[in-house]
Design a protein around this motif. Structure first.
Motif, mmCIF file in Angstrom:
data_model
loop_
_atom_site.group_PDB
_atom_site.id
_atom_site.type_symbol
_atom_site.label_atom_id
_atom_site.label_comp_id
_atom_site.label_asym_id
_atom_site.label_seq_id
_atom_site.Cartn_x
_atom_site.Cartn_y
_atom_site.Cartn_z
ATOM 1 N N VAL A 174 27.621 42.253 33.560
ATOM 2 C CA VAL A 174 27.626 42.722 34.857
ATOM 3 C C VAL A 174 29.329 43.067 35.066
ATOM 4 C CG1 VAL A 174 27.452 41.978 37.294
ATOM 5 C CG2 VAL A 174 25.425 41.745 35.724
ATOM 6 N N GLN A 175 29.627 44.013 35.495
ATOM 7 C CA GLN A 175 31.144 44.068 35.864
ATOM 8 C C GLN A 175 31.519 44.102 37.413
ATOM 9 O OE1 GLN A 175 29.438 46.819 33.736
ATOM 10 N NE2 GLN A 175 29.772 45.014 32.217
ATOM 11 N N LEU A 176 32.445 43.520 37.880
ATOM 12 C CA LEU A 176 32.967 43.583 39.197
ATOM 13 C C LEU A 176 34.145 44.490 39.138
ATOM 14 C CD1 LEU A 176 31.982 39.974 40.140
ATOM 15 C CD2 LEU A 176 30.445 41.967 40.368
ATOM 16 N N GLN A 177 33.875 45.636 40.024
ATOM 17 C CA GLN A 177 35.373 46.167 40.381
ATOM 18 C C GLN A 177 35.787 46.092 41.838
ATOM 19 O OE1 GLN A 177 36.754 48.210 38.184
ATOM 20 N NE2 GLN A 177 38.344 48.468 39.740
ATOM 21 N N ALA A 178 36.911 45.421 42.063
ATOM 22 C CA ALA A 178 37.535 45.279 43.363
ATOM 23 C C ALA A 178 38.676 46.157 43.816
ATOM 24 C CB ALA A 178 38.203 43.813 43.473
ATOM 25 N N CYS A 179 38.553 46.502 44.954
ATOM 26 C CA CYS A 179 39.712 47.262 45.779
ATOM 27 C C CYS A 179 40.101 47.060 46.727
ATOM 28 C CB CYS A 179 39.351 48.702 45.620
ATOM 29 S SG CYS A 179 37.848 49.233 46.524
ATOM 30 N N GLY A 180 41.223 47.497 47.405
ATOM 31 C CA GLY A 180 41.488 47.048 48.797
ATOM 32 C C GLY A 180 42.715 46.409 49.051
ATOM 33 N N GLY A 181 43.194 45.917 48.117
ATOM 34 C CA GLY A 181 44.783 45.142 48.125
ATOM 35 C C GLY A 181 45.602 45.748 48.345
ATOM 36 N N SER A 190 36.897 45.115 49.212
ATOM 37 C CA SER A 190 35.662 45.548 48.572
ATOM 38 C C SER A 190 35.413 45.387 47.125
ATOM 39 C CB SER A 190 35.198 46.972 49.026
ATOM 40 O OG SER A 190 35.324 47.222 50.383
ATOM 41 N N CYS A 191 34.192 45.043 46.894
ATOM 42 C CA CYS A 191 33.841 44.611 45.456
ATOM 43 C C CYS A 191 32.410 45.244 45.239
ATOM 44 C CB CYS A 191 33.850 43.003 45.098
ATOM 45 S SG CYS A 191 33.642 42.626 43.475
ATOM 46 N N PRO A 212 51.533 35.041 55.992
ATOM 47 C CA PRO A 212 52.163 35.468 54.615
ATOM 48 C C PRO A 212 51.627 34.347 53.580
ATOM 49 C CG PRO A 212 53.847 35.024 56.537
ATOM 50 C CD PRO A 212 52.516 35.068 56.968
ATOM 51 N N GLU A 213 50.960 33.150 54.060
ATOM 52 C CA GLU A 213 50.355 32.265 53.121
ATOM 53 C C GLU A 213 49.045 32.890 52.691
ATOM 54 O OE1 GLU A 213 51.689 31.671 56.352
ATOM 55 O OE2 GLU A 213 50.213 30.261 57.388
ATOM 56 N N ASP A 214 48.654 34.018 53.111
ATOM 57 C CA ASP A 214 47.453 34.780 52.602
ATOM 58 C C ASP A 214 47.703 35.516 51.444
ATOM 59 O OD1 ASP A 214 46.288 35.300 55.988
ATOM 60 O OD2 ASP A 214 45.647 33.619 54.547
ATOM 61 N N THR A 215 49.069 35.807 50.973
ATOM 62 C CA THR A 215 49.432 36.390 49.918
ATOM 63 C C THR A 215 49.047 35.665 48.749
ATOM 64 O OG1 THR A 215 51.732 37.286 51.038
ATOM 65 C CG2 THR A 215 51.542 36.977 48.671
ATOM 66 N N ALA A 216 48.301 36.573 47.744
ATOM 67 C CA ALA A 216 47.437 36.076 46.600
ATOM 68 C C ALA A 216 46.917 37.178 45.941
ATOM 69 C CB ALA A 216 46.681 35.072 47.113
ATOM 70 N N VAL A 217 46.713 36.940 44.619
ATOM 71 C CA VAL A 217 45.602 37.607 44.085
ATOM 72 C C VAL A 217 44.058 37.355 44.406
ATOM 73 C CG1 VAL A 217 44.825 38.676 41.781
ATOM 74 C CG2 VAL A 217 47.040 38.200 42.200
ATOM 75 N N TYR A 218 43.420 38.380 44.946
ATOM 76 C CA TYR A 218 41.902 37.922 45.240
ATOM 77 C C TYR A 218 41.138 38.434 44.227
ATOM 78 C CZ TYR A 218 43.754 36.610 49.937
ATOM 79 O OH TYR A 218 44.298 35.885 50.946
ATOM 80 N N TYR A 219 40.149 37.554 44.027
ATOM 81 C CA TYR A 219 39.193 37.968 43.032
ATOM 82 C C TYR A 219 37.650 37.851 43.607
ATOM 83 C CZ TYR A 219 42.713 36.536 39.697
ATOM 84 O OH TYR A 219 43.945 36.657 38.991
ATOM 85 N N CYS A 220 36.938 38.822 43.381
ATOM 86 C CA CYS A 220 35.452 38.675 43.779
ATOM 87 C C CYS A 220 34.605 38.093 42.344
ATOM 88 C CB CYS A 220 34.997 39.994 43.998
ATOM 89 S SG CYS A 220 34.956 41.174 42.973
ATOM 90 N N LYS A 221 33.606 37.268 42.926
ATOM 91 C CA LYS A 221 32.726 36.812 42.045
ATOM 92 C C LYS A 221 31.424 36.931 42.309
ATOM 93 C CE LYS A 221 31.580 32.137 40.727
ATOM 94 N NZ LYS A 221 31.729 30.570 41.028
ATOM 95 N N GLU A 276 27.694 34.179 35.856
ATOM 96 C CA GLU A 276 28.881 34.339 36.736
ATOM 97 C C GLU A 276 29.861 35.499 36.039
ATOM 98 O OE1 GLU A 276 30.781 30.696 37.952
ATOM 99 O OE2 GLU A 276 32.541 31.228 36.419
ATOM 100 N N SER A 277 30.279 36.422 36.811
ATOM 101 C CA SER A 277 31.067 37.474 36.594
ATOM 102 C C SER A 277 32.278 37.380 37.497
ATOM 103 C CB SER A 277 30.424 38.645 36.620
ATOM 104 O OG SER A 277 29.492 38.784 35.474
ATOM 105 N N TRP A 278 33.508 37.828 37.188
ATOM 106 C CA TRP A 278 34.752 37.695 37.974
ATOM 107 C C TRP A 278 35.202 39.300 37.793
ATOM 108 C CZ3 TRP A 278 36.541 33.899 40.769
ATOM 109 C CH2 TRP A 278 36.140 32.456 40.885
ATOM 110 N N GLY A 279 35.645 39.799 39.014
ATOM 111 C CA GLY A 279 36.424 40.784 39.079
ATOM 112 C C GLY A 279 37.792 40.886 38.524
ATOM 113 N N GLN A 280 38.872 41.872 38.482
ATOM 114 C CA GLN A 280 40.012 42.035 37.922
ATOM 115 C C GLN A 280 40.894 41.536 38.640
ATOM 116 O OE1 GLN A 280 38.530 44.410 39.559
ATOM 117 N NE2 GLN A 280 40.128 45.687 39.988
ATOM 118 N N GLY A 281 40.536 41.125 40.020
ATOM 119 C CA GLY A 281 41.757 40.869 40.924
ATOM 120 C C GLY A 281 42.444 41.947 41.592
#
Length: 119
Positions: free
Chosen positions: A1-8, A20-21, A86-95, A107-112
């Motif tokens: 299973v693959q997860l594709q995230a976008c929107g950053g 979205s993921c 500003p403290e929300d700055t990060a790489v976001y991953y979906c799982k 479990e699968s992780w998106g690419q961030g």
């Protein structure tokens, strides 16, 4: 299973962003879907998770500002981020936690996707 995230992207403090993921691949059941984030020099942390059945969970730091939602039919999960800081700055991953019906769960992780909050 693959997860594709976008929107950053880059957003100003106080602004909004939507992540979205989408999950794809062979699976019978899709249970928990959620978002985690990792800021520079810090450990990955939970942001929000939403099981198929049960309660949604949020990190205290995002409660009242972020909203997680999912479309089970489309196998997608989204994160609406409002009043970002500003403290929300990060790489976001979906799982996602999923099963092929054999009784085993995986479990699968998106690419961030990078979210930068800055003026």
């Amino acid at each position: 299973v693959q997860l594709q995230a976008c929107g950053g992207g880059l957003v100003q403090p106080g602004g909004s962003l939507r992540l979205s993921c989408a999950a794809s691949g062979s699976m019978v059941s899709l249970d928990v879907m959620g978002w985690y984030r990792q800021a520079p020099g810090k450990q990955r942390e939970l942001v929000a998770t939403m099981p198929t059945v049960g309660s949604t969970q949020y990190a205290d730091s995002v409660k009242g500002r972020f909203t997680i939602s999912r479309d089970s039919a489309k196998k997608t999960v989204s994160l609406q981020m409002n009043s970002v800081k500003p403290e929300d700055t990060a790489v976001y991953y979906c799982k996602a936690i999923w099963s092929r019906g054999s009784g085993s769960w995986y479990e699968s992780w998106g690419q961030g996707t990078l979210v930068t909050v800055s003026s």
